[in-house]
Scaffold this motif. Structure first.
Motif, short mmCIF file in Angstrom:
data_model
loop_
_atom_site.label_atom_id
_atom_site.label_comp_id
_atom_site.label_asym_id
_atom_site.label_seq_id
_atom_site.Cartn_x
_atom_site.Cartn_y
_atom_site.Cartn_z
N GLN A 194 -22.58 38.52 29.95
CA GLN A 194 -22.32 37.61 28.83
C GLN A 194 -23.61 37.00 28.29
O GLN A 194 -23.76 36.85 27.07
CB GLN A 194 -21.35 36.52 29.26
CG GLN A 194 -20.80 35.68 28.13
CD GLN A 194 -19.73 34.72 28.62
OE1 GLN A 194 -19.83 34.19 29.72
NE2 GLN A 194 -18.70 34.51 27.81
N ASP A 195 -24.54 36.65 29.16
CA ASP A 195 -25.79 36.05 28.70
C ASP A 195 -26.57 37.01 27.78
O ASP A 195 -27.13 36.59 26.77
CB ASP A 195 -26.68 35.67 29.89
CG ASP A 195 -26.24 34.38 30.56
OD1 ASP A 195 -25.37 33.69 29.98
OD2 ASP A 195 -26.76 34.06 31.64
N VAL A 196 -26.60 38.28 28.14
CA VAL A 196 -27.32 39.26 27.32
C VAL A 196 -26.64 39.42 25.96
O VAL A 196 -27.30 39.49 24.92
CB VAL A 196 -27.40 40.62 28.05
CG1 VAL A 196 -27.98 41.70 27.14
CG2 VAL A 196 -28.24 40.49 29.31
N LEU A 197 -25.32 39.44 25.95
CA LEU A 197 -24.60 39.57 24.68
C LEU A 197 -24.78 38.32 23.82
O LEU A 197 -24.84 38.42 22.59
CB LEU A 197 -23.12 39.84 24.96
CG LEU A 197 -22.83 41.20 25.60
CD1 LEU A 197 -21.37 41.30 26.02
CD2 LEU A 197 -23.19 42.34 24.65
N SER A 198 -24.86 37.16 24.44
CA SER A 198 -25.13 35.92 23.68
C SER A 198 -26.50 36.01 23.02
O SER A 198 -26.66 35.66 21.84
CB SER A 198 -25.06 34.71 24.60
OG SER A 198 -23.78 34.54 25.15
N PHE A 212 -29.74 26.29 30.16
CA PHE A 212 -29.46 25.13 29.35
C PHE A 212 -28.08 25.28 28.71
O PHE A 212 -27.53 26.38 28.64
CB PHE A 212 -30.51 24.95 28.26
CG PHE A 212 -31.88 24.58 28.76
CD1 PHE A 212 -32.05 23.88 29.94
CD2 PHE A 212 -33.02 24.93 28.05
CE1 PHE A 212 -33.30 23.54 30.42
CE2 PHE A 212 -34.28 24.60 28.50
CZ PHE A 212 -34.42 23.90 29.70
N ASN A 213 -27.56 24.19 28.23
CA ASN A 213 -26.27 24.21 27.52
C ASN A 213 -26.35 25.20 26.35
O ASN A 213 -27.29 25.16 25.55
CB ASN A 213 -25.95 22.81 27.00
CG ASN A 213 -24.52 22.71 26.49
OD1 ASN A 213 -24.07 23.50 25.68
ND2 ASN A 213 -23.80 21.71 26.99
N ARG A 214 -25.36 26.10 26.26
CA ARG A 214 -25.39 27.14 25.23
C ARG A 214 -25.28 26.58 23.81
O ARG A 214 -25.53 27.28 22.83
CB ARG A 214 -24.29 28.17 25.47
CG ARG A 214 -24.45 28.95 26.78
CD ARG A 214 -25.78 29.68 26.85
NE ARG A 214 -25.90 30.51 28.04
CZ ARG A 214 -26.42 30.13 29.18
NH1 ARG A 214 -26.90 28.88 29.31
NH2 ARG A 214 -26.49 30.95 30.21
N ALA A 215 -24.92 25.31 23.70
CA ALA A 215 -24.88 24.67 22.38
C ALA A 215 -26.26 24.67 21.74
O ALA A 215 -26.39 24.62 20.50
CB ALA A 215 -24.34 23.25 22.49
N TRP A 216 -27.30 24.73 22.57
CA TRP A 216 -28.66 24.79 22.03
C TRP A 216 -28.89 26.06 21.23
O TRP A 216 -29.75 26.09 20.34
CB TRP A 216 -29.68 24.67 23.17
CG TRP A 216 -29.86 23.27 23.66
CD1 TRP A 216 -29.41 22.75 24.83
CD2 TRP A 216 -30.51 22.20 22.97
NE1 TRP A 216 -29.74 21.42 24.94
CE2 TRP A 216 -30.43 21.05 23.80
CE3 TRP A 216 -31.16 22.09 21.74
CZ2 TRP A 216 -30.97 19.82 23.44
CZ3 TRP A 216 -31.71 20.87 21.37
CH2 TRP A 216 -31.60 19.76 22.21
N LEU A 249 -37.30 31.53 22.19
CA LEU A 249 -36.62 30.26 22.42
C LEU A 249 -35.21 30.48 22.97
O LEU A 249 -34.77 29.76 23.87
CB LEU A 249 -36.56 29.46 21.12
CG LEU A 249 -37.87 28.82 20.66
CD1 LEU A 249 -37.72 28.24 19.26
CD2 LEU A 249 -38.31 27.73 21.63
N ALA A 250 -34.51 31.49 22.42
CA ALA A 250 -33.17 31.80 22.92
C ALA A 250 -33.23 32.25 24.38
O ALA A 250 -32.40 31.84 25.21
CB ALA A 250 -32.53 32.88 22.05
N LEU A 251 -34.22 33.07 24.71
CA LEU A 251 -34.40 33.51 26.09
C LEU A 251 -34.69 32.32 27.02
O LEU A 251 -34.20 32.28 28.15
CB LEU A 251 -35.54 34.52 26.16
CG LEU A 251 -35.21 35.94 25.70
CD1 LEU A 251 -36.49 36.72 25.40
CD2 LEU A 251 -34.39 36.67 26.75
N HIS A 252 -35.46 31.37 26.52
CA HIS A 252 -35.78 30.18 27.31
C HIS A 252 -34.52 29.36 27.57
O HIS A 252 -34.31 28.87 28.70
CB HIS A 252 -36.82 29.34 26.58
CG HIS A 252 -37.23 28.10 27.32
ND1 HIS A 252 -38.01 28.13 28.45
CD2 HIS A 252 -36.94 26.78 27.09
CE1 HIS A 252 -38.21 26.90 28.89
NE2 HIS A 252 -37.56 26.07 28.09
#
Length: 280
Positions: free
Chosen positions: A178-182, A30-34, A21-24
């Motif tokens: 940054q996306d990978v670290l998130s 999508f907004n990172r708040a998700w 789900l995080a990868l999706h």
């Protein structure tokens, strides 16, 4: 029937479902708040299922530690968010050519980040049982008297910082985006819920590779001689190199077994736990 189903699907639900789900979310921009909603949903799910299929029902009983554990969670994860937001600044400061495989699919990049960071985090954890000052910080986590998913997030913020730097510094030096670290932060949160879970979930032979709850409970045995095992966060692979893997399928671990044997009255309150490592 329902309880058996929960035991069967709990591990893949958190390990694969949560990260998928995080990868999706990230992969579709999508907004990172998700991601916050995702983490919150899995924490709530963990609370509910620990009451439906507990390993030990006594671990579900509040011992005056719930507010403290929430305090640790909010402070530590706020630090993680700040760290993620500072990645572009850190990358610019380092000014090192990136060798990160940005052309790989996002799930492969996440898996690589997990495998690399797991080594550093495991070694920092191992060192925390060998060096006095690190142990005083780490003792906050070992002071728990029950094992349930949420207290996997209970750490002294300085020790959290040390483990985080040990795991993520190689990723930053390699130029992980940054996306990978998130995604990695979300994976850590889900893994801590799994690792400390009070759900009697099915692991099968995966317990010999992954740092799941039936393995990690031995690490929380209060006796230093017995508990000096199973340091891995995601896997047992570095533990196998260190010779610190241990698992006894016949051992039942309860509240009387965990904690710090020579510190039975370790402070429970959040603020007291923050200053305890610096006391004489």
């Amino acid at each position: 029937m329902l309880k058996n189903l929960v035991r069967l699907v709990y591990l893949p639900l958190f390990l694969l479902g949560g990260n998928a789900l995080a990868l999706h979310i990230v992969g579709n921009d999508f907004n990172r708040a998700w991601l916050f909603a995702l983490v919150g949903g899995f924490i709530l799910l963990a609370f509910c299922l620990e009451r439906l299929v507990p390993y030990d029902s006594a671990f579900n009983v509040d011992q005056g530690d719930t507010l403290r554990d929430w305090s640790h969670f909010l402070v530590n994860e706020s630090m993680a968010v700040i760290g993620i937001l500072s990645v572009p600044f850190t990358a610019a400061l380092l000014a090192i050519p990136s060798v990160w495989p940005v052309g790989w699919p996002l799930w492969q990049q996440l898996l690589l980040a997990i495998l690399i960071a797991d080594v550093g985090i495991t070694l920092a954890h191992f060192a925390s049982h060998r060096f006095a000052f690190l142990w005083r910080l780490h003792a906050v986590h070992h002071s728990v008297k029950r094992m349930y998913g949420f207290n996997g997030l209970m750490k002294h913020p300085l020790h959290q910082l040390i483990e985080t730097l040990a795991g993520t510094t190689p990723l930053l030096l390699m130029g992980a985006p940054q996306d990978v670290l998130s995604l990695f932060v979300v994976a850590v949160l889900l893994q801590l819920l799994l690792q400390h879970s009070n759900v009697a979930y099915f692991t099968g032979p995966l317990k010999y590779i992954l740092a799941v709850n039936v393995v990690h409970r031995f690490h929380h045995i209060g006796n230093a001689k017995e508990g000096d095992v199973n340091f891995g966060l995601f896997t047992n692979l570095t533990d196998r190199i260190l010779g610190t893997v241990f698992f006894d399928p016949n051992r039942k671990i309860g509240s009387a077994d965990i904690g710090i044997e020579d510190r039975p009255n370790y402070p429970k309150e959040y603020l007291k736990q923050l200053v305890e490592p610096f006391r004489a």
